[in-house]
Design an enzyme around this catalytic site. Structure first.
Site, PDB file in Angstrom:
ATOM      1  N   LYS A 173      -7.732  -7.000  -6.115  1.00  0.00           N
ATOM      2  CA  LYS A 173      -8.657  -5.967  -5.619  1.00  0.00           C
ATOM      3  C   LYS A 173     -10.026  -6.142  -6.271  1.00  0.00           C
ATOM      4  CE  LYS A 173      -5.368  -2.850  -3.754  1.00  0.00           C
ATOM      5  NZ  LYS A 173      -5.122  -1.565  -3.159  1.00  0.00           N
ATOM      6  N   GLY A 203      -8.066  -1.150   5.467  1.00  0.00           N
ATOM      7  CA  GLY A 203      -9.435  -0.758   5.115  1.00  0.00           C
ATOM      8  C   GLY A 203     -10.354  -1.944   4.864  1.00  0.00           C
ATOM      9  N   LYS A 232       0.571  12.774   9.489  1.00  0.00           N
ATOM     10  CA  LYS A 232      -0.593  12.326  10.279  1.00  0.00           C
ATOM     11  C   LYS A 232      -0.901  13.346  11.383  1.00  0.00           C
ATOM     12  CE  LYS A 232      -0.819   7.323   9.682  1.00  0.00           C
ATOM     13  NZ  LYS A 232      -1.020   6.039  10.362  1.00  0.00           N
ATOM     14  N   GLY A 289     -10.679   4.045   1.171  1.00  0.00           N
ATOM     15  CA  GLY A 289      -9.454   3.248   1.360  1.00  0.00           C
ATOM     16  C   GLY A 289      -9.797   1.812   1.746  1.00  0.00           C
ATOM     17  N   GLY A 290     -11.030   1.413   1.440  1.00  0.00           N
ATOM     18  CA  GLY A 290     -11.518   0.081   1.823  1.00  0.00           C
ATOM     19  C   GLY A 290     -10.861  -1.053   1.058  1.00  0.00           C
ATOM     20  N   THR A 291     -10.155  -0.746  -0.030  1.00  0.00           N
ATOM     21  CA  THR A 291      -9.471  -1.817  -0.775  1.00  0.00           C
ATOM     22  C   THR A 291      -8.039  -1.998  -0.279  1.00  0.00           C
ATOM     23  OG1 THR A 291      -8.974  -0.162  -2.448  1.00  0.00           O
ATOM     24  CG2 THR A 291     -10.829  -1.637  -2.897  1.00  0.00           C
ATOM     25  N   GLY A 292      -7.651  -1.274   0.766  1.00  0.00           N
ATOM     26  CA  GLY A 292      -6.290  -1.385   1.295  1.00  0.00           C
ATOM     27  C   GLY A 292      -6.180  -2.499   2.329  1.00  0.00           C
ATOM     28  N   ARG A 332     -11.606   3.515  -6.401  1.00  0.00           N
ATOM     29  CA  ARG A 332     -11.158   4.193  -7.612  1.00  0.00           C
ATOM     30  C   ARG A 332     -11.478   3.311  -8.812  1.00  0.00           C
ATOM     31  NH1 ARG A 332      -5.419   6.871  -6.012  1.00  0.00           N
ATOM     32  NH2 ARG A 332      -4.911   4.911  -4.987  1.00  0.00           N
ATOM     33  N   ARG A 369      -4.365  15.321  11.959  1.00  0.00           N
ATOM     34  CA  ARG A 369      -5.025  15.394  13.289  1.00  0.00           C
ATOM     35  C   ARG A 369      -5.364  16.831  13.638  1.00  0.00           C
ATOM     36  NH1 ARG A 369      -2.744  11.912  18.392  1.00  0.00           N
ATOM     37  NH2 ARG A 369      -3.090   9.887  17.464  1.00  0.00           N
TER      38      ARG A 369
HETATM   39  N1  NAP Z   1      -0.467  -0.267  13.146  1.00  0.00           N
HETATM   40  C1  NAP Z   1      -0.018  -0.997  12.149  1.00  0.00           C
HETATM   41  O1  NAP Z   1       0.671  -2.009  12.353  1.00  0.00           O
HETATM   42  C2  NAP Z   1      -0.382  -0.583  10.737  1.00  0.00           C
HETATM   43  C3  NAP Z   1       0.007  -1.408   9.703  1.00  0.00           C
HETATM   44  C4  NAP Z   1      -0.328  -1.006   8.415  1.00  0.00           C
HETATM   45  C5  NAP Z   1      -1.019   0.195   8.201  1.00  0.00           C
HETATM   46  N2  NAP Z   1      -1.373   0.981   9.242  1.00  0.00           N
HETATM   47  C6  NAP Z   1      -2.103   2.264   9.010  1.00  0.00           C
HETATM   48  O2  NAP Z   1      -3.364   1.947   8.420  1.00  0.00           O
HETATM   49  C7  NAP Z   1      -3.718   2.932   7.435  1.00  0.00           C
HETATM   50  C8  NAP Z   1      -3.972   2.256   6.088  1.00  0.00           C
HETATM   51  O3  NAP Z   1      -2.762   1.679   5.624  1.00  0.00           O
HETATM   52  P1  NAP Z   1      -2.741   0.466   4.586  1.00  0.00           P
HETATM   53  O4  NAP Z   1      -1.416  -0.181   4.705  1.00  0.00           O
HETATM   54  O5  NAP Z   1      -3.980  -0.356   4.759  1.00  0.00           O
HETATM   55  O6  NAP Z   1      -2.823   1.279   3.202  1.00  0.00           O
HETATM   56  P2  NAP Z   1      -2.915   0.657   1.725  1.00  0.00           P
HETATM   57  O7  NAP Z   1      -2.956  -0.835   1.762  1.00  0.00           O
HETATM   58  O8  NAP Z   1      -1.838   1.323   0.924  1.00  0.00           O
HETATM   59  O9  NAP Z   1      -4.334   1.161   1.206  1.00  0.00           O
HETATM   60  C9  NAP Z   1      -4.563   2.496   0.907  1.00  0.00           C
HETATM   61  C10 NAP Z   1      -6.007   2.670   0.482  1.00  0.00           C
HETATM   62  O10 NAP Z   1      -6.250   4.038   0.184  1.00  0.00           O
HETATM   63  C11 NAP Z   1      -6.858   4.145  -1.105  1.00  0.00           C
HETATM   64  N3  NAP Z   1      -6.516   5.415  -1.734  1.00  0.00           N
HETATM   65  C12 NAP Z   1      -5.285   5.982  -1.845  1.00  0.00           C
HETATM   66  N4  NAP Z   1      -5.375   7.143  -2.515  1.00  0.00           N
HETATM   67  C13 NAP Z   1      -6.691   7.313  -2.830  1.00  0.00           C
HETATM   68  C14 NAP Z   1      -7.410   8.316  -3.554  1.00  0.00           C
HETATM   69  N5  NAP Z   1      -6.809   9.399  -4.089  1.00  0.00           N
HETATM   70  N6  NAP Z   1      -8.749   8.149  -3.697  1.00  0.00           N
HETATM   71  C15 NAP Z   1      -9.384   7.074  -3.170  1.00  0.00           C
HETATM   72  N7  NAP Z   1      -8.747   6.080  -2.494  1.00  0.00           N
HETATM   73  C16 NAP Z   1      -7.416   6.211  -2.341  1.00  0.00           C
HETATM   74  C17 NAP Z   1      -6.268   2.965  -1.867  1.00  0.00           C
HETATM   75  O11 NAP Z   1      -7.073   2.689  -3.000  1.00  0.00           O
HETATM   76  P3  NAP Z   1      -6.570   1.736  -4.223  1.00  0.00           P
HETATM   77  O12 NAP Z   1      -6.888   0.331  -3.795  1.00  0.00           O
HETATM   78  O13 NAP Z   1      -7.377   2.248  -5.340  1.00  0.00           O
HETATM   79  O14 NAP Z   1      -5.094   1.995  -4.387  1.00  0.00           O
HETATM   80  C18 NAP Z   1      -6.357   1.877  -0.798  1.00  0.00           C
HETATM   81  O15 NAP Z   1      -7.669   1.392  -0.693  1.00  0.00           O
HETATM   82  C19 NAP Z   1      -2.559   3.944   7.404  1.00  0.00           C
HETATM   83  O16 NAP Z   1      -2.880   5.046   8.227  1.00  0.00           O
HETATM   84  C20 NAP Z   1      -1.403   3.161   7.987  1.00  0.00           C
HETATM   85  O17 NAP Z   1      -0.433   4.002   8.595  1.00  0.00           O
HETATM   86  C21 NAP Z   1      -1.092   0.609  10.516  1.00  0.00           C
END
Ligand code: NAP
Length: 314
Positions: free
Chosen positions: A52, A24, A144, A18-21, A43, A148
């Protein structure tokens, strides 16, 4: 040979899934900056996505290794995990299914063997303690909780990171997820974390099988205080529109994802009293039992204050 820390210890190799998110990418950077041999599971189709693709190039040029794969490709996932000491997940929360895809990571970790620490994708509120959540937050955070429970039941060494709202998300918008930037003339009022801490935590026996809270006491800040701080920085009073709980609940019901999720969490944390989530676990912010507090474990780290963050926005 693996790089060593200042104390001469070999640094763990880290695989980020999930490093591209949004979150991440910061974990990947933190891992590289801390000197860990770092791999990122990406992916194959994502390599063609604008924004990305550039991110992946940037990872490579900083020394990260890209491993093409998918959580749904079990054999590839096991092979990637075999190369890592630590697995950090940052999969998104677009649906309960995406969150629960991490159950496949657990199966792969068990098959690969040898993983010293797993960090599931959390980085938010302490989900087990959240009771008053509106949909879709209830279902997504419920997933989640199930992850856990599965992590704990699996016996896989782990650390869960609970950082509440990330500074970069709420502070620039003064608590309003609908805003596009810092308020200049007016502000709408409804009712923190340092990802570098994760890199300290994955090597630390004190965080093994614990929930690590990131809650610097000086950053406990009401929205009113946040707005008055911002007003003093920009030298003028903002025109304020107050949204009552009933209106906010309606807004959650009619908004598209991800805004409805963000507003539902905001409702829980700011309006329905769930702001005290961490108080339920740690009466004074102190470490207790299963929960440990990052500011106590790592007092020498520079935890950015709300004021310092706002200074950077001007
Ligand atoms: N506390 C806060 O304020 C806050 C704010 C935002 C998020 N969060 C938390 O942080 C975490 C990450 O959220 P985010 O917003 O960063 O998510 P995101 O931007 O949607 O990124 C999701 C990542 O997961 C990868 N992924 C999804 N399905 C996959 C699969 N089947 N195989 C391999 N990789 C896969 C995606 O890859 P692709 O690039 O290929 O799609 C992307 O790298 C979550 O738990 C979220 O609840 C917290």
């Amino acid at each position: 040979m693996a790089p060593k820390s200042n104390s001469g210890k070999m640094l763990s190799s880290i695989l980020v899934i999930g490093g591209t998110g949004n979150v991440g990418r910061h974990l990947v950077t933190a891992s590289i900056n801390a000197g860990h041999p770092t791999a990122v599971l990406v992916r194959p189709a994502t390599a063609g996505v604008s924004g990305k693709a550039e991110l992946m190039e940037a990872f490579k040029s900083c020394g990260a290794r890209l491993v093409y794969g998918d959580i749904d490709d079990h054999d590839g996932l096991v092979a990637a995990i075999r190369q890592a000491d630590v697995v950090i997940s940052a999969v998104g929360h677009s649906s309960p299914e995406e969150v629960e895809s991490q159950l496949k990571i657990l199966v792969a970790i068990q098959e690969a063997g040898g993983v010293k620490r797993f960090v599931p994708s959390e980085y938010g509120c302490d989900v087990e303690l959240a009771e008053h959540m509106l949909e879709p937050a209830r279902s997504i955070l419920g997933a989640k909780v199930r992850v856990r429970e599965a992590v704990k039941a699996s016996g896989i060494p782990h650390t869960i990171i609970s950082s509440n709202w990330l500074q970069g998300f709420l502070l620039p918008r003064a608590g309003n997820p609908e805003a596009s930037g810092p308020p200049n003339n007016s502000v709408t009022i409804f009712g923190d974390g340092k990802l570098q801490v994760a890199m300290k935590a994955v090597e630390d026996p004190r965080t093994l099988n614990k929930i690590l809270h990131l809650r610097p006491q000086e950053n406990l800040c009401s929205v009113d205080k946040l707005i008055s701080l911002w007003e003093s920085k920009i030298g003028k009073a903002l025109e304020k529109t107050y949204v009552c709980e009933e209106e906010l609940v309606k807004k959650v019901q009619v908004s598209p994802f991800p805004l409805n999720f963000q507003l539902a969490v905001l409702h829980a944390t700011l309006v329905a009293g769930e702001a005290n989530l961490t108080d339920k676990a740690t009466a004074t912010g102190a470490s207790t039992g299963e929960r440990v507090e990052a500011t106590e474990l790592y007092p020498d780290m520079n935890y950015m204050t709300v004021e310092e963050y706002l200074d950077g926005l001007q």
